[in-house]
Motif scaffolding. Structure first.
Motif, mmCIF file in Angstrom:
data_model
loop_
_atom_site.group_PDB
_atom_site.id
_atom_site.type_symbol
_atom_site.label_atom_id
_atom_site.label_comp_id
_atom_site.label_asym_id
_atom_site.label_seq_id
_atom_site.Cartn_x
_atom_site.Cartn_y
_atom_site.Cartn_z
ATOM 1 N N GLU A 70 0.823 -1.209 0.000
ATOM 2 C CA GLU A 70 0.000 0.000 0.000
ATOM 3 C C GLU A 70 0.855 1.257 0.000
ATOM 4 O O GLU A 70 0.527 2.247 -0.664
ATOM 5 C CB GLU A 70 -0.922 -0.018 1.218
ATOM 6 N N HIS A 71 1.984 1.244 0.727
ATOM 7 C CA HIS A 71 2.892 2.396 0.705
ATOM 8 C C HIS A 71 3.457 2.625 -0.690
ATOM 9 O O HIS A 71 3.730 3.770 -1.070
ATOM 10 C CB HIS A 71 4.048 2.176 1.693
ATOM 11 N N LEU A 72 3.631 1.545 -1.438
ATOM 12 C CA LEU A 72 4.177 1.659 -2.791
ATOM 13 C C LEU A 72 3.103 1.917 -3.842
ATOM 14 O O LEU A 72 3.415 1.994 -5.032
ATOM 15 C CB LEU A 72 4.945 0.381 -3.146
ATOM 16 N N GLY A 73 1.844 2.033 -3.387
ATOM 17 C CA GLY A 73 0.766 2.286 -4.327
ATOM 18 C C GLY A 73 0.259 1.065 -5.035
ATOM 19 O O GLY A 73 -0.447 1.173 -6.049
ATOM 20 N N LEU A 74 0.597 -0.121 -4.534
ATOM 21 C CA LEU A 74 0.117 -1.377 -5.123
ATOM 22 C C LEU A 74 -1.078 -1.847 -4.305
ATOM 23 O O LEU A 74 -0.929 -2.361 -3.198
ATOM 24 C CB LEU A 74 1.223 -2.434 -5.103
ATOM 25 N N THR A 75 -2.263 -1.663 -4.806
ATOM 26 C CA THR A 75 -3.463 -2.009 -4.063
ATOM 27 C C THR A 75 -3.631 -3.524 -4.052
ATOM 28 O O THR A 75 -3.500 -4.198 -5.071
ATOM 29 C CB THR A 75 -4.709 -1.377 -4.706
ATOM 30 N N THR A 76 -3.871 -4.072 -2.879
ATOM 31 C CA THR A 76 -4.103 -5.506 -2.717
ATOM 32 C C THR A 76 -5.382 -5.698 -1.927
ATOM 33 O O THR A 76 -5.458 -5.327 -0.754
ATOM 34 C CB THR A 76 -2.929 -6.172 -1.979
ATOM 35 N N ALA A 77 -6.392 -6.226 -2.559
ATOM 36 C CA ALA A 77 -7.653 -6.507 -1.893
ATOM 37 C C ALA A 77 -7.628 -7.927 -1.357
ATOM 38 O O ALA A 77 -7.288 -8.863 -2.073
ATOM 39 C CB ALA A 77 -8.815 -6.326 -2.869
ATOM 40 N N GLY A 78 -7.987 -8.105 -0.099
ATOM 41 C CA GLY A 78 -8.017 -9.426 0.483
ATOM 42 C C GLY A 78 -6.632 -9.884 0.916
ATOM 43 O O GLY A 78 -5.678 -9.098 0.952
ATOM 44 N N PRO A 79 -6.519 -11.156 1.236
ATOM 45 C CA PRO A 79 -5.230 -11.668 1.706
ATOM 46 C C PRO A 79 -4.183 -11.659 0.601
ATOM 47 O O PRO A 79 -4.493 -11.603 -0.581
ATOM 48 C CB PRO A 79 -5.571 -13.106 2.145
ATOM 49 N N LEU A 80 -2.920 -11.734 1.038
ATOM 50 C CA LEU A 80 -1.805 -11.742 0.095
ATOM 51 C C LEU A 80 -1.803 -13.054 -0.684
ATOM 52 O O LEU A 80 -1.834 -14.139 -0.108
ATOM 53 C CB LEU A 80 -0.494 -11.567 0.851
ATOM 54 N N THR A 81 -1.785 -12.967 -2.006
ATOM 55 C CA THR A 81 -1.824 -14.138 -2.872
ATOM 56 C C THR A 81 -0.519 -14.264 -3.653
ATOM 57 O O THR A 81 0.367 -13.404 -3.562
ATOM 58 C CB THR A 81 -2.995 -14.041 -3.862
ATOM 59 N N HIS A 82 -0.418 -15.319 -4.441
ATOM 60 C CA HIS A 82 0.754 -15.491 -5.297
ATOM 61 C C HIS A 82 0.884 -14.340 -6.294
ATOM 62 O O HIS A 82 1.986 -13.854 -6.569
ATOM 63 C CB HIS A 82 0.660 -16.820 -6.053
ATOM 64 N N VAL A 83 -0.260 -13.906 -6.821
ATOM 65 C CA VAL A 83 -0.236 -12.827 -7.822
ATOM 66 C C VAL A 83 0.243 -11.530 -7.188
ATOM 67 O O VAL A 83 1.137 -10.851 -7.721
ATOM 68 C CB VAL A 83 -1.626 -12.652 -8.456
ATOM 69 N N SER A 84 -0.325 -11.173 -6.036
ATOM 70 C CA SER A 84 0.082 -9.926 -5.382
ATOM 71 C C SER A 84 1.515 -10.022 -4.872
ATOM 72 O O SER A 84 2.260 -9.039 -4.889
ATOM 73 C CB SER A 84 -0.875 -9.593 -4.235
ATOM 74 N N GLY A 85 1.924 -11.225 -4.427
ATOM 75 C CA GLY A 85 3.306 -11.391 -4.003
ATOM 76 C C GLY A 85 4.282 -11.236 -5.153
ATOM 77 O O GLY A 85 5.330 -10.595 -5.018
ATOM 78 N N ASP A 86 3.934 -11.809 -6.311
ATOM 79 C CA ASP A 86 4.769 -11.633 -7.503
ATOM 80 C C ASP A 86 4.847 -10.168 -7.904
ATOM 81 O O ASP A 86 5.923 -9.663 -8.274
ATOM 82 C CB ASP A 86 4.200 -12.454 -8.660
ATOM 83 N N THR A 87 3.708 -9.471 -7.836
ATOM 84 C CA THR A 87 3.682 -8.056 -8.217
ATOM 85 C C THR A 87 4.584 -7.236 -7.304
ATOM 86 O O THR A 87 5.364 -6.394 -7.770
ATOM 87 C CB THR A 87 2.242 -7.526 -8.150
#
Length: 321
Positions: free
Chosen positions: A280-297
């Motif tokens: 969130e500090h980096l401006g990468l919005t993640t809805a819900g729990p951390l997933t493989h996709v959001s972790g890769d991003t």
């Protein structure tokens, strides 16, 4: 400003005394006692007090100047011994954690490789037993019954006594910290060595203080191995020094394992709990729990654009705090 400098100087003096001078002074006292007593009468208090009395009555020691010189010599000697222990402690930490064992000299690297392979074979055998118990418990649940968990828990304990994940290092403590990296990569596609410097900046102060305190405890635990090595040569004069060496070595081994376990747990927990805050500090919005996709991003964002530069090999060392 003067008050701040005075307080800083006070804290530095306290750390200098506690980390270098006091342990070094104890070492010098044991060394002098060992040289005085020898093997024949290793616990003769009379011999020791008599020798100390003779030294105290020496003309050079009875003068104020002699006492100042003696005190300065003792402090300097204690500090030198303490610095030697700190230097050896850094080497002992590298051996305990073995994060870079693949870059060790050929002989040491070969020994570390063989130790790692032996640990991996033992772990795989224990893991197979645990998996069989887990599958049996799963089959029992499918039948509507519940298998006794004692054997399964014992099998898991036997497996984790070797390593929490498949061994990649020749030591338990090193593999325990490495396991945090493995789990985060497997569960969330997070690369802990890349993530950690950025995550450290957004962690709450209480979390950073706790992790820093445990990191210092790990340094102190491995430094005990250095003190064990320093006490060992005294056995040439005084055989009870072997007992001191053994006690320090065993204590260092046990403390290092315990603190490494706590340190790895805190690293993994901090990454799992606060990785979304970093996103969130980096401006990468993640809805819900951390997933493989959001972790890769998140990982790709932290690595940066590598199209114009050759990729840098990931260093799997534990984070240095």
């Amino acid at each position: 400003m003067n008050g701040l400098l005075a307080e800083l100087g006070k804290k530095l003096a306290e750390r200098w005394l506690s980390l270098l001078v006091m342990p070094g002074a104890l070492y010098l006292a044991v060394a002098v006692s060992a040289h005085t007593l020898g093997h024949t009468h290793p616990f003769s208090l009379h011999t020791l007090t008599t020798q100390i009395t003779q030294w105290a009555n020496a003309p050079a020691v009875r003068t104020a100047g002699g006492q100042v010189v003696l005190l300065a010599a003792v402090l300097a000697g204690a500090a030198v011994v303490g610095l030697a222990a700190q230097a050896l402690g850094s080497l002992a930490e590298q051996l305990h954690l073995a994060a870079d064992w693949r870059s060790w000299p050929a002989g040491a690297r070969h020994m570390a490789h063989r130790a790692t392979e032996r640990r991996r074979k033992r772990w795989e055998a224990a893991a197979d037993i645990w998996r069989r118990h887990r599958e049996a418990a799963r089959a029992a649940r499918a039948r509507g019954t519940r298998a006794d968990p004692a054997a399964r828990h014992a099998a898991r304990a036997a497996m984790t006594r070797i390593s929490h994940e498949s061994p990649d290092r020749p030591t338990w403590s090193g593999d325990r910290i490495h396991a945090a990296t493995v789990r985060l990569d497997r569960d969330h596609h997070l690369d802990l060595p890349i993530l950690w410097p950025h995550l450290w900046l957004v962690l709450p102060d209480a979390v950073r203080s706790e992790i820093s305190a445990v990191r210092q405890s790990l340094i102190r635990a491995t430094t005990l191995s250095a003190w064990a090595l320093l006490y060992l040569p005294l056995a040439v004069w005084w055989w009870p020094a072997t007992g001191i060496t053994a006690i320090l070595a065993v204590t260092s081994w046990r403390r290092t394992r315990a603190v490494a376990d706590t340190y790895a747990t805190l690293l993994e927990a901090a990454a799992r709990v606060h990785a979304r805050s970093l996103a969130e500090h980096l401006g990468l919005t993640t809805a819900g729990p951390l997933t493989h996709v959001s972790g890769d991003t998140l990982t790709r964002h932290l690595i940066g654009d590598t199209r114009s530069t050759p990729p840098v090999a990931c260093n799997r060392h534990p984070p240095r705090l």
